[in-house]
Design a protein around this motif. Structure first.
Motif, PDB file in Angstrom:
ATOM      1  N   VAL A 162       0.879  -1.181   0.000  1.00 15.14           N
ATOM      2  CA  VAL A 162       0.000   0.000   0.000  1.00 15.14           C
ATOM      3  C   VAL A 162       0.910   1.222   0.000  1.00 15.14           C
ATOM      4  CG1 VAL A 162      -1.830   1.229   1.211  1.00 15.14           C
ATOM      5  CG2 VAL A 162      -1.785  -1.270   1.246  1.00 15.14           C
ATOM      6  N   VAL A 163       0.691   2.105  -0.976  1.00 18.29           N
ATOM      7  CA  VAL A 163       1.612   3.219  -1.196  1.00 18.29           C
ATOM      8  C   VAL A 163       0.859   4.542  -1.130  1.00 18.29           C
ATOM      9  CG1 VAL A 163       3.274   4.222  -2.823  1.00 18.29           C
ATOM     10  CG2 VAL A 163       3.021   1.733  -2.680  1.00 18.29           C
ATOM     11  N   LEU A 164       1.424   5.496  -0.373  1.00 15.31           N
ATOM     12  CA  LEU A 164       0.892   6.856  -0.284  1.00 15.31           C
ATOM     13  C   LEU A 164       1.623   7.717  -1.303  1.00 15.31           C
ATOM     14  CD1 LEU A 164      -1.066   8.674   1.377  1.00 15.31           C
ATOM     15  CD2 LEU A 164       0.932   9.285   2.769  1.00 15.31           C
ATOM     16  N   LEU A 165       0.877   8.366  -2.183  1.00 18.68           N
ATOM     17  CA  LEU A 165       1.448   9.206  -3.222  1.00 18.68           C
ATOM     18  C   LEU A 165       1.200  10.663  -2.864  1.00 18.68           C
ATOM     19  CD1 LEU A 165       0.416   6.426  -4.576  1.00 18.68           C
ATOM     20  CD2 LEU A 165       0.660   7.655  -6.707  1.00 18.68           C
ATOM     21  N   THR A 166       2.269  11.463  -2.883  1.00 16.54           N
ATOM     22  CA  THR A 166       2.157  12.899  -2.615  1.00 16.54           C
ATOM     23  C   THR A 166       2.649  13.638  -3.850  1.00 16.54           C
ATOM     24  OG1 THR A 166       2.573  12.499  -0.260  1.00 16.54           O
ATOM     25  CG2 THR A 166       2.804  14.761  -1.054  1.00 16.54           C
ATOM     26  N   PRO A 167       1.756  14.358  -4.524  1.00 13.54           N
ATOM     27  CA  PRO A 167       2.158  15.044  -5.748  1.00 13.54           C
ATOM     28  C   PRO A 167       2.949  16.318  -5.457  1.00 13.54           C
ATOM     29  CG  PRO A 167      -0.134  15.495  -5.281  1.00 13.54           C
ATOM     30  CD  PRO A 167       0.334  14.516  -4.245  1.00 13.54           C
ATOM     31  N   ASN A 168       3.742  16.726  -6.432  1.00 11.59           N
ATOM     32  CA  ASN A 168       4.369  18.040  -6.399  1.00 11.59           C
ATOM     33  C   ASN A 168       3.312  19.028  -6.868  1.00 11.59           C
ATOM     34  OD1 ASN A 168       6.993  17.114  -5.653  1.00 11.59           O
ATOM     35  ND2 ASN A 168       7.253  16.379  -7.745  1.00 11.59           N
TER      36      ASN A 168
ATOM     37  N   VAL B   7      -9.037  12.376  -2.760  1.00 15.62           N
ATOM     38  CA  VAL B   7     -10.147  13.231  -2.352  1.00 15.62           C
ATOM     39  C   VAL B   7      -9.961  14.590  -3.016  1.00 15.62           C
ATOM     40  CG1 VAL B   7     -11.189  14.414  -0.380  1.00 15.62           C
ATOM     41  CG2 VAL B   7     -10.496  12.033  -0.177  1.00 15.62           C
ATOM     42  N   THR B   8     -11.000  15.078  -3.707  1.00 12.68           N
ATOM     43  CA  THR B   8     -10.914  16.373  -4.367  1.00 12.68           C
ATOM     44  C   THR B   8     -11.732  17.446  -3.656  1.00 12.68           C
ATOM     45  OG1 THR B   8     -12.683  15.683  -5.869  1.00 12.68           O
ATOM     46  CG2 THR B   8     -10.423  15.389  -6.632  1.00 12.68           C
ATOM     47  N   ARG B   9     -12.505  17.025  -2.656  1.00  7.32           N
ATOM     48  CA  ARG B   9     -13.238  17.976  -1.815  1.00  7.32           C
ATOM     49  C   ARG B   9     -13.386  17.350  -0.434  1.00  7.32           C
ATOM     50  NH1 ARG B   9     -19.568  19.683  -2.224  1.00  7.32           N
ATOM     51  NH2 ARG B   9     -19.515  21.220  -0.562  1.00  7.32           N
ATOM     52  N   GLY B  10     -13.019  18.097   0.603  1.00  4.31           N
ATOM     53  CA  GLY B  10     -13.183  17.607   1.958  1.00  4.31           C
ATOM     54  C   GLY B  10     -12.052  16.708   2.404  1.00  4.31           C
ATOM     55  N   GLU B  11     -12.393  15.771   3.325  1.00  2.00           N
ATOM     56  CA  GLU B  11     -11.385  14.900   3.926  1.00  2.00           C
ATOM     57  C   GLU B  11     -12.010  13.558   4.299  1.00  2.00           C
ATOM     58  OE1 GLU B  11      -8.226  15.925   7.255  1.00  2.00           O
ATOM     59  OE2 GLU B  11     -10.183  15.493   8.174  1.00  2.00           O
ATOM     60  N   VAL B  12     -11.240  12.495   4.111  1.00  4.03           N
ATOM     61  CA  VAL B  12     -11.665  11.151   4.527  1.00  4.03           C
ATOM     62  C   VAL B  12     -10.505  10.435   5.189  1.00  4.03           C
ATOM     63  CG1 VAL B  12     -13.238  11.004   2.527  1.00  4.03           C
ATOM     64  CG2 VAL B  12     -11.072   9.787   2.471  1.00  4.03           C
ATOM     65  N   PHE B  13     -10.866   9.458   6.016  1.00  4.91           N
ATOM     66  CA  PHE B  13      -9.894   8.501   6.542  1.00  4.91           C
ATOM     67  C   PHE B  13     -10.040   7.261   5.688  1.00  4.91           C
ATOM     68  CE2 PHE B  13      -8.679   5.165   9.706  1.00  4.91           C
ATOM     69  CZ  PHE B  13      -7.340   5.533   9.813  1.00  4.91           C
TER      70      PHE B  13
ATOM     71  N   MET C  41      -5.173   9.793   6.142  1.00  2.00           N
ATOM     72  CA  MET C  41      -6.098  10.901   5.940  1.00  2.00           C
ATOM     73  C   MET C  41      -5.812  11.477   4.556  1.00  2.00           C
ATOM     74  SD  MET C  41      -7.989  11.076   8.639  1.00  2.00           S
ATOM     75  CE  MET C  41      -8.781  12.649   8.706  1.00  2.00           C
ATOM     76  N   LEU C  42      -6.819  11.474   3.709  1.00  4.92           N
ATOM     77  CA  LEU C  42      -6.709  12.054   2.366  1.00  4.92           C
ATOM     78  C   LEU C  42      -7.616  13.276   2.322  1.00  4.92           C
ATOM     79  CD1 LEU C  42      -7.009   8.802   0.199  1.00  4.92           C
ATOM     80  CD2 LEU C  42      -4.932   9.857   1.124  1.00  4.92           C
ATOM     81  N   SER C  43      -7.118  14.361   1.755  1.00 11.68           N
ATOM     82  CA  SER C  43      -7.935  15.575   1.735  1.00 11.68           C
ATOM     83  C   SER C  43      -7.639  16.424   0.507  1.00 11.68           C
ATOM     84  CB  SER C  43      -7.677  16.408   2.994  1.00 11.68           C
ATOM     85  OG  SER C  43      -6.381  16.983   2.955  1.00 11.68           O
TER      86      SER C  43
ATOM     87  N   VAL D 242     -15.909   9.577   6.075  1.00  8.93           N
ATOM     88  CA  VAL D 242     -15.868  11.013   5.810  1.00  8.93           C
ATOM     89  C   VAL D 242     -15.776  11.787   7.121  1.00  8.93           C
ATOM     90  CG1 VAL D 242     -17.074  12.958   4.739  1.00  8.93           C
ATOM     91  CG2 VAL D 242     -17.191  10.679   3.690  1.00  8.93           C
ATOM     92  N   THR D 243     -14.694  12.556   7.270  1.00  8.20           N
ATOM     93  CA  THR D 243     -14.473  13.341   8.482  1.00  8.20           C
ATOM     94  C   THR D 243     -14.880  14.805   8.309  1.00  8.20           C
ATOM     95  OG1 THR D 243     -12.176  13.758   7.844  1.00  8.20           O
ATOM     96  CG2 THR D 243     -12.596  11.848   9.261  1.00  8.20           C
ATOM     97  N   SER D 244     -14.954  15.290   7.086  1.00 11.04           N
ATOM     98  CA  SER D 244     -15.351  16.681   6.828  1.00 11.04           C
ATOM     99  C   SER D 244     -16.868  16.756   6.626  1.00 11.04           C
ATOM    100  CB  SER D 244     -14.627  17.209   5.583  1.00 11.04           C
ATOM    101  OG  SER D 244     -14.902  16.381   4.467  1.00 11.04           O
TER     102      SER D 244
END
Length: 182
Positions: free
Chosen positions: A11-17, A74-80, A100-102, A121-123
């Motif tokens: 499982v990989v977390l991707l963080t864009p520039n 996630v393109t709007r808000g935040e989820v776990f 947490m993706l947001s 959904v946390t938001s």
């Protein structure tokens, strides 16, 4: 793009520039050759987009005979977002990882085939988008119980209230009874 293997390394977390100025921002969200180098040789065949309100939990889902890998964001808000290893031959079988993706952190999570997947959904509202490596097959889908103590997911429940679930997810199977991947 930065690729980070989590406690379950598949499982990989991707963080864009992200490049931004007073006009807004730009980011690359997917590049096939980089994805293959860091996550494996997978092709995506279906994109999905959902919207949910705070307190909604979707999952934990997987398809047994037509397993889906999912690249989620996630393109709007935040989820776990959570992935549970359902591969009985894996050293991390039965373990889970979450992130947490947001819309603010713009991170994505790669959940490979062989995992149950779900999010909470946390938001106030959230829009969730994901790419799949196989087509949705409703007759092949398994819903794993979201609160199974054998898995022990630490969901960040809003106001400590139980999440809102679909009928299918209310009747999720226990981990001990769930079909597994080899």
């Amino acid at each position: 793009m930065h690729y980070e293997k989590l406690a379950i390394p598949d499982v990989v977390l991707l963080t864009p520039n992200v490049f931004g100025d007073e006009r807004g921002f730009f980011m690359e969200t997917f590049r096939q050759n980089e994805f293959e180098a860091h996550c494996g040789n997978y092709q995506f065949v279906q994109d999905n987009h959902s919207q949910s309100a705070q307190g909604i939990l979707r999952g934990l889902h997987y398809q047994l005979h037509q397993p889906q890998g999912k690249l989620v964001r996630v393109t709007r808000g935040e989820v776990f977002d959570v992935a549970v290893d359902m591969r009985k031959s894996s050293p991390t079988f039965g373990q889970w990882v979450g992130a947490m993706l947001s819309e603010e952190n713009k991170q994505m999570l790669w959940v490979p085939p062989g995992f149950a997947h779900g999010f909470y959904v946390t938001s106030e509202k959230a829009e969730f988008q994901y790419k799949c490596t196989d087509y949705y097959a409703p007759g092949d889908e398994v819903s794993l119980r979201w609160d199974d103590p054998a898995i022990g997911i630490k969901w960040p429940l809003a106001n400590s209230r139980l999440p809102a679930l679909s009928s299918k997810d209310q009747h999720g199977v226990n981990f001990s009874d769930a079909p597994r991947f080899d």
